[in-house]
Write a protein that holds these residues in place. Structure first.
Motif, mmCIF file in Angstrom:
data_model
loop_
_atom_site.group_PDB
_atom_site.id
_atom_site.type_symbol
_atom_site.label_atom_id
_atom_site.label_comp_id
_atom_site.label_asym_id
_atom_site.label_seq_id
_atom_site.Cartn_x
_atom_site.Cartn_y
_atom_site.Cartn_z
ATOM 1 N N GLU A 121 0.972 -1.069 0.087
ATOM 2 C CA GLU A 121 -0.095 0.049 -0.017
ATOM 3 C C GLU A 121 0.812 1.139 0.009
ATOM 4 O O GLU A 121 2.000 1.297 0.597
ATOM 5 N N PHE A 206 -3.779 4.887 2.677
ATOM 6 C CA PHE A 206 -5.082 5.272 2.207
ATOM 7 C C PHE A 206 -6.221 4.505 2.971
ATOM 8 O O PHE A 206 -7.005 5.406 3.385
ATOM 9 N N SER A 207 -6.018 3.326 3.233
ATOM 10 C CA SER A 207 -7.114 2.621 3.933
ATOM 11 C C SER A 207 -7.421 3.314 5.420
ATOM 12 O O SER A 207 -8.601 3.248 5.797
ATOM 13 N N GLN A 210 -9.485 6.695 4.453
ATOM 14 C CA GLN A 210 -10.233 6.646 3.356
ATOM 15 C C GLN A 210 -11.660 7.398 3.941
ATOM 16 O O GLN A 210 -12.088 8.210 3.119
ATOM 17 N N GLN A 211 -12.351 6.860 5.037
ATOM 18 C CA GLN A 211 -13.456 7.372 5.304
ATOM 19 C C GLN A 211 -13.417 8.540 5.718
ATOM 20 O O GLN A 211 -14.488 9.654 5.470
ATOM 21 N N ILE A 213 -11.397 11.084 4.331
ATOM 22 C CA ILE A 213 -11.149 11.787 3.116
ATOM 23 C C ILE A 213 -12.557 11.934 2.211
ATOM 24 O O ILE A 213 -12.981 12.999 1.843
ATOM 25 N N GLU A 214 -13.308 10.752 2.294
ATOM 26 C CA GLU A 214 -14.504 10.735 1.706
ATOM 27 C C GLU A 214 -15.592 11.588 2.225
ATOM 28 O O GLU A 214 -16.651 12.204 1.858
ATOM 29 N N ILE A 232 -8.009 5.514 -6.769
ATOM 30 C CA ILE A 232 -7.716 6.602 -5.383
ATOM 31 C C ILE A 232 -7.017 8.024 -6.538
ATOM 32 O O ILE A 232 -6.148 7.856 -7.031
ATOM 33 N N LYS A 285 -11.944 -3.249 0.055
ATOM 34 C CA LYS A 285 -12.359 -2.254 0.912
ATOM 35 C C LYS A 285 -11.483 -1.388 1.236
ATOM 36 O O LYS A 285 -11.562 -0.140 1.111
ATOM 37 N N ASN A 286 -10.161 -1.937 1.630
ATOM 38 C CA ASN A 286 -8.948 -1.253 1.726
ATOM 39 C C ASN A 286 -8.047 -0.544 0.758
ATOM 40 O O ASN A 286 -7.110 0.013 1.092
ATOM 41 N N GLN A 287 -8.408 -0.910 -0.434
ATOM 42 C CA GLN A 287 -7.653 -0.477 -1.515
ATOM 43 C C GLN A 287 -6.308 -1.166 -1.507
ATOM 44 O O GLN A 287 -5.102 -0.443 -1.829
#
Length: 320
Positions: A121, A206-207, A210-211, A213-214, A232, A285-287
């Protein structure tokens, strides 16, 4: 043979790791996560535990978190709890290697048993939504003006985000030794500091972000990948004129003193788990990018990675 005698013998063989994977389905596995809850290692360890059960190779999985010193505290604990235990695993990765290089802890990976690399990652740098800075260019300008005024928040010293921050400073013509880096024992602590505006810029996988950032609570300003990552929408540091690229891979080790047969059995269990539906869902889910290596290939990779990270950290002024 009496049933209780048979079951007792079966349990003894399972404990010794001498049964095939299918016969070890009811084994109680233990996963040591050398970080506090909420970070990448925690997400990885718990996702792997679920996958082991989903694949039918583990009846139950228990977890223990022991954060600090880039995983060195957890590693020291695992050296004891995992000794000779074929049903114990520890999450590790590039961050632990960096911590060993910079911190020189008394317990290292040398006596542990490599099992497999799982994922890779790339790191993402973010700003709190309320920050007056809006881009990586703004961060670099501030860094050049007053290095100490830019407070970088991330994982333990020697983590990939720490190394990346030092590399950014070097690229900007700033002495990496002057960066103001704040190390946290787990991703949850780092997230809280970023959301609270207690650090200027935060770094992690990122994982972990992520939430936020969104939800527009964090503003992503750069990713340490060599090129744009599918799914991403974050510009690379290279796109922004900073020659910085570093990946954060994660894997698992078993404890010291297990036999070659036991290593083979637990490796097979992990590899089977990586083919499960639960693991596929965790990747999406976690990219996470799957990057599976095991056996001699994983052994060789870790040795090469140690040398590469040591060279990078030396160039970035983190170690002499």
């Amino acid at each position: 043979m009496r049933r209780d005698t048979f079951l007792h013998g079966l349990a003894a063989l399972a404990a010794a790791g001498l049964l095939p994977s299918s016969a070890q389905a009811a084994a109680n596995l233990k996963i040591l996560i050398p970080a506090n809850p909420g970070g990448g290692w925690d997400l990885t360890g718990r996702a792997l535990g679920k996958a082991l059960q989903d694949a039918g190779v583990a009846g139950s999985v228990t977890f223990e978190n022991k954060g600090g010193a880039a995983g060195a505290l957890g590693l020291a604990q695992f050296a004891n709890m995992g000794k000779g235990d074929p049903n114990a695993l520890m999450v590790m990765g590039a961050v632990m290697l960096g911590g060993i290089i910079s911190g020189k802890p008394p317990v290292t990976l040398d006596t542990m048993t490599p099992i497999a690399r799982l994922t890779t990652e790339y790191g993402v740098f973010v700003l709190p939504a309320s920050s007056p800075l809006k881009t990586m260019a703004d961060v670099v300008a501030q860094l050049k003006k007053d290095p100490g005024s830019v407070k970088w928040g991330g994982g333990s010293r020697g983590s990939t985000e720490h190394i990346a921050a030092a590399m950014i400073a070097r690229e900007a013509g700033v002495d990496p030794a002057k960066i103001n880096y704040v190390a946290f024992r787990g991703g949850g602590e780092a997230v809280a500091a970023i959301l609270g505006g207690n650090v200027t810029v935060g770094g992690s996988g990122f994982s972990e972000f992520q939430q936020y950032i969104e939800a527009k609570k964090m503003l992503p300003i750069g990713i340490t990948a060599p090129s744009r990552v599918k799914g991403i929408d974050i510009p690379t540091l290279k796109e922004q004129g900073l020659n910085v690229e570093i990946g954060n891979w994660r894997g698992v080790y078993a404890g010291p003193g297990i036999t070659p047969e036991q290593r083979k059995a637990i490796t097979e269990m992990v590899l089977k788990a990586l083919q499960s539906k639960a693991w596929a869902e965790a990747l999406e889910k976690n990219q996470w990018t799957p990057a599976v290596l095991s056996g001699a290939e994983f052994d060789a990779f870790v040795k090469k990675e140690f040398a590469s990270l040591r060279e990078t950290m030396t160039k970035a002024g983190m170690v002499s």
